[in-house]
Design an enzyme around this catalytic site. Structure first.
Site, PDB file in Angstrom:
ATOM      1  N   HIS A 125     -44.384  82.166  14.446  1.00 45.21           N
ATOM      2  CA  HIS A 125     -44.573  82.764  13.113  1.00 45.21           C
ATOM      3  C   HIS A 125     -44.333  81.656  12.078  1.00 45.21           C
ATOM      4  O   HIS A 125     -43.548  80.735  12.344  1.00 45.21           O
ATOM      5  CB  HIS A 125     -43.533  83.877  12.954  1.00 45.21           C
ATOM      6  CG  HIS A 125     -43.673  84.723  11.729  1.00 45.21           C
ATOM      7  ND1 HIS A 125     -43.183  84.330  10.509  1.00 45.21           N
ATOM      8  CD2 HIS A 125     -44.227  85.938  11.532  1.00 45.21           C
ATOM      9  CE1 HIS A 125     -43.418  85.278   9.618  1.00 45.21           C
ATOM     10  NE2 HIS A 125     -44.058  86.273  10.209  1.00 45.21           N
ATOM     11  N   ASP A 202     -36.234  83.020  18.213  1.00 42.88           N
ATOM     12  CA  ASP A 202     -36.638  83.969  17.177  1.00 42.88           C
ATOM     13  C   ASP A 202     -36.910  85.294  17.875  1.00 42.88           C
ATOM     14  O   ASP A 202     -37.935  85.462  18.545  1.00 42.88           O
ATOM     15  CB  ASP A 202     -37.891  83.416  16.474  1.00 42.88           C
ATOM     16  CG  ASP A 202     -38.594  84.458  15.620  1.00 42.88           C
ATOM     17  OD1 ASP A 202     -38.139  85.620  15.587  1.00 42.88           O
ATOM     18  OD2 ASP A 202     -39.614  84.105  14.997  1.00 42.88           O
ATOM     19  N   CYS A 366     -49.279  85.876   9.782  1.00 42.63           N
ATOM     20  CA  CYS A 366     -48.341  84.767   9.490  1.00 42.63           C
ATOM     21  C   CYS A 366     -48.214  83.840  10.685  1.00 42.63           C
ATOM     22  O   CYS A 366     -47.112  83.354  11.008  1.00 42.63           O
ATOM     23  CB  CYS A 366     -46.966  85.275   9.075  1.00 42.63           C
ATOM     24  SG  CYS A 366     -46.996  86.205   7.559  1.00 42.63           S
TER      25      CYS A 366
HETATM   26  C1  LIG Z   1     -41.899  86.672  15.435  1.00 42.88           C
HETATM   27  C2  LIG Z   1     -41.480  86.777  13.997  1.00 42.88           C
HETATM   28  N1  LIG Z   1     -40.642  85.877  13.488  1.00 42.88           N
HETATM   29  C3  LIG Z   1     -40.230  85.933  12.218  1.00 42.88           C
HETATM   30  C4  LIG Z   1     -40.657  86.930  11.373  1.00 42.88           C
HETATM   31  C5  LIG Z   1     -40.160  86.949   9.967  1.00 42.88           C
HETATM   32  O1  LIG Z   1     -39.350  88.062   9.760  1.00 42.88           O
HETATM   33  P1  LIG Z   1     -38.837  88.446   8.308  1.00 42.88           P
HETATM   34  O2  LIG Z   1     -40.046  88.458   7.418  1.00 42.88           O
HETATM   35  O3  LIG Z   1     -38.243  89.803   8.490  1.00 42.88           O
HETATM   36  O4  LIG Z   1     -37.850  87.417   7.901  1.00 42.88           O
HETATM   37  C6  LIG Z   1     -41.547  87.880  11.852  1.00 42.88           C
HETATM   38  C7  LIG Z   1     -42.086  88.922  10.947  1.00 42.88           C
HETATM   39  O5  LIG Z   1     -43.197  89.367  11.085  1.00 42.88           O
HETATM   40  C8  LIG Z   1     -41.955  87.814  13.195  1.00 42.88           C
HETATM   41  O6  LIG Z   1     -42.791  88.723  13.696  1.00 42.88           O
END
Ligand SMILES: Cc1ncc(COP(=O)(O)O)c(C=O)c1O
Length: 408
Positions: A125, A202, A366
């Site tokens: 992401h 993550d 994203c």
């Molecule tokens: C795999 C992953 N990492 C990080 C994030 C970022 O999360 P947040 O926007 O809640 O900080 C997301 C959100 O879609 C995600 O799916």
């Protein structure tokens, strides 16, 4: 489905599911973006404002004591949920994004030298790419990327070859939000640790769909966001091994993160408070705790089994529609299904599905580099939660057939 899993009873606990959009029953399949909230979470947030509203850690009066106890008990609750050994290893953040930025700033930045490497994968992401890019740019370090195969799986041999004495950290997604791939993180942590390299995982898309045990994973850091696991927005968690947190420099300065302040010298509080400057998101923490209670009541193993069968059913049904191609078909997947349709832009698919009441995500999720890896700029993503049903998969398939007719 198992006797334990009464999906209709579960649905009844989510007020937002009971509504129509464009005159059709809502079919909410955008759970990887954010999940709906059960009444218990809404009640927990509301109860804080109705009875206990007060600041934490700074009042001698009863309301502040109640708020502080509830806030710190939630930390213990989260420690148990992640199977961490010490509640001081749980830091509250705004979400996964802030947790990763915190590790980049406070753990990696002081250690990173010119020519050092940060290792991530192709399927990250943006929140697990950009903080590292910023840091590497600043420090003259190098961002290295583990390739993935055509199914959307990490290439383990290449990963092993990329681990070098210059690697400062491995930062890796546990479950991909764009492809649904479940990465073999336990094994990957071992490989990194064999070379003395710390690992951040993550877990934004793993925590809602599987039991996460940070002690077993032995990862150095683990992050997730409450809003993807039925909790409120604006709150998330960083788990960090105590020995790392103790040596980390502050992230932001302000109230609560200090022991004493003078113009000559300020001393910092112990972790986790060192990393929680300012008044925290108290109601968010309480809502997250209620969400994890809710999840545990249903049982993460039950949820995982149920969702797995939904995902298999959806994958087979969507794949069977002529002209549709899956993007990412890993052997192990959780939560999400990504696809494209010949000759139709994903945004058009998303818009037509919306008119049928079906909410999916259309876009790059994203995760533009993984889209580029598969030669697409966007996909349609259907992502599942414990409250989705076979009937909703049928509605998705009907909607997709309608898209085909429109674009005939
Ligand atoms: C795999 C992953 N990492 C990080 C994030 C970022 O999360 P947040 O926007 O809640 O900080 C997301 C959100 O879609 C995600 O799916």
């Amino acid at each position: 489905m198992s006797d334990h899993f009464d999906v209709q009873a579960i649905r009844a606990k989510f007020p937002a599911l009971d509504q129509q959009v464009h005159g059709k029953e809502l079919v909410y399949l955008d759970n990887a973006a954010t999940t709906q909230k059960p009444q218990a979470v809404i009640d927990a947030v509301r109860a804080f404002y109705e009875r206990d509203c007060s600041n934490v850690h700074r009042g001698v009066h009863l309301l502040s004591q109640r708020a502080t106890i509830a806030y710190e008990s939630s930390r213990t609750r989260i420690k148990e949920f992640l199977h961490a050994s010490d509640s001081r290893e749980i830091v509250f953040t705004r979400g996964t994004t802030e947790a990763i930025n915190l590790v980049a700033h406070s753990f990696v930045r002081p250690r990173l030298k010119p020519g050092d490497e940060v290792l991530i994968s192709t399927m990250e992401h943006h929140s697990n790419i950009v903080p590292w890019q910023l840091l590497c740019e600043e420090k003259g370090a190098v961002l290295k990327v583990i390739p993935i195969n055509d199914r959307g799986e990490i290439m383990l041999d290449e990963y092993e070859a990329l681990l070098s004495e210059r690697t400062c950290i491995v930062a890796l997604v546990h479950v991909s939000n764009a492809l649904g791939t479940v990465n073999p993180v336990r094994h990957m942590v071992d490989l990194a640790h064999n070379k003395g390299i710390p690992v951040l995982l993550d877990g934004a898309q793993a925590v809602p769909h599987s039991v996460v045990n940070v002690a077993e994973l032995d990862c150095d850091f683990y992050t997730f966001s409450a809003h993807k696991v039925y909790g409120p927005t604006g709150i998330g968690v960083l788990f960090g091994k105590r020995e790392h947190l103790l040596e980390m420099v502050p992230y932001q300065g302000g109230g609560d993160m200090i022991l004493s302040v003078s113009f000559e010298k300020t001393t910092y509080n112990e972790p986790p408070h060192r990393f929680e400057a300012g008044t925290p998101n108290i109601e968010g923490v309480l809502g997250l705790s209620a969400a994890l209670d809710f999840v545990d009541e249903v049982g993460l193993e039950n949820i995982a089994t149920y969702e797995h069968s939904l995902l298999e059913e959806a994958t087979a049904a969507v794949k069977a529609i002529p002209g549709i191609r899956l993007v990412g078909d890993a052997k192990e997947r959780a939560g999400a299904l990504s696809f494209v349709m010949d000759g139709v832009h994903p945004h058009d698919i998303g818009t037509i599905l919306d008119t049928e009441g079906v909410a999916v995500r259309a876009g790059h999720h994203c995760a533009q580099p993984v889209m580029a890896r598969f030669g697409v700029s966007a996909t349609v993503r259907a992502s599942f939660a414990m409250y989705n049903t076979s009937e909703e998969i049928a509605a998705l398939v009907r909607g997709l057939n309608m898209v085909k007719e429109v674009f005939g």
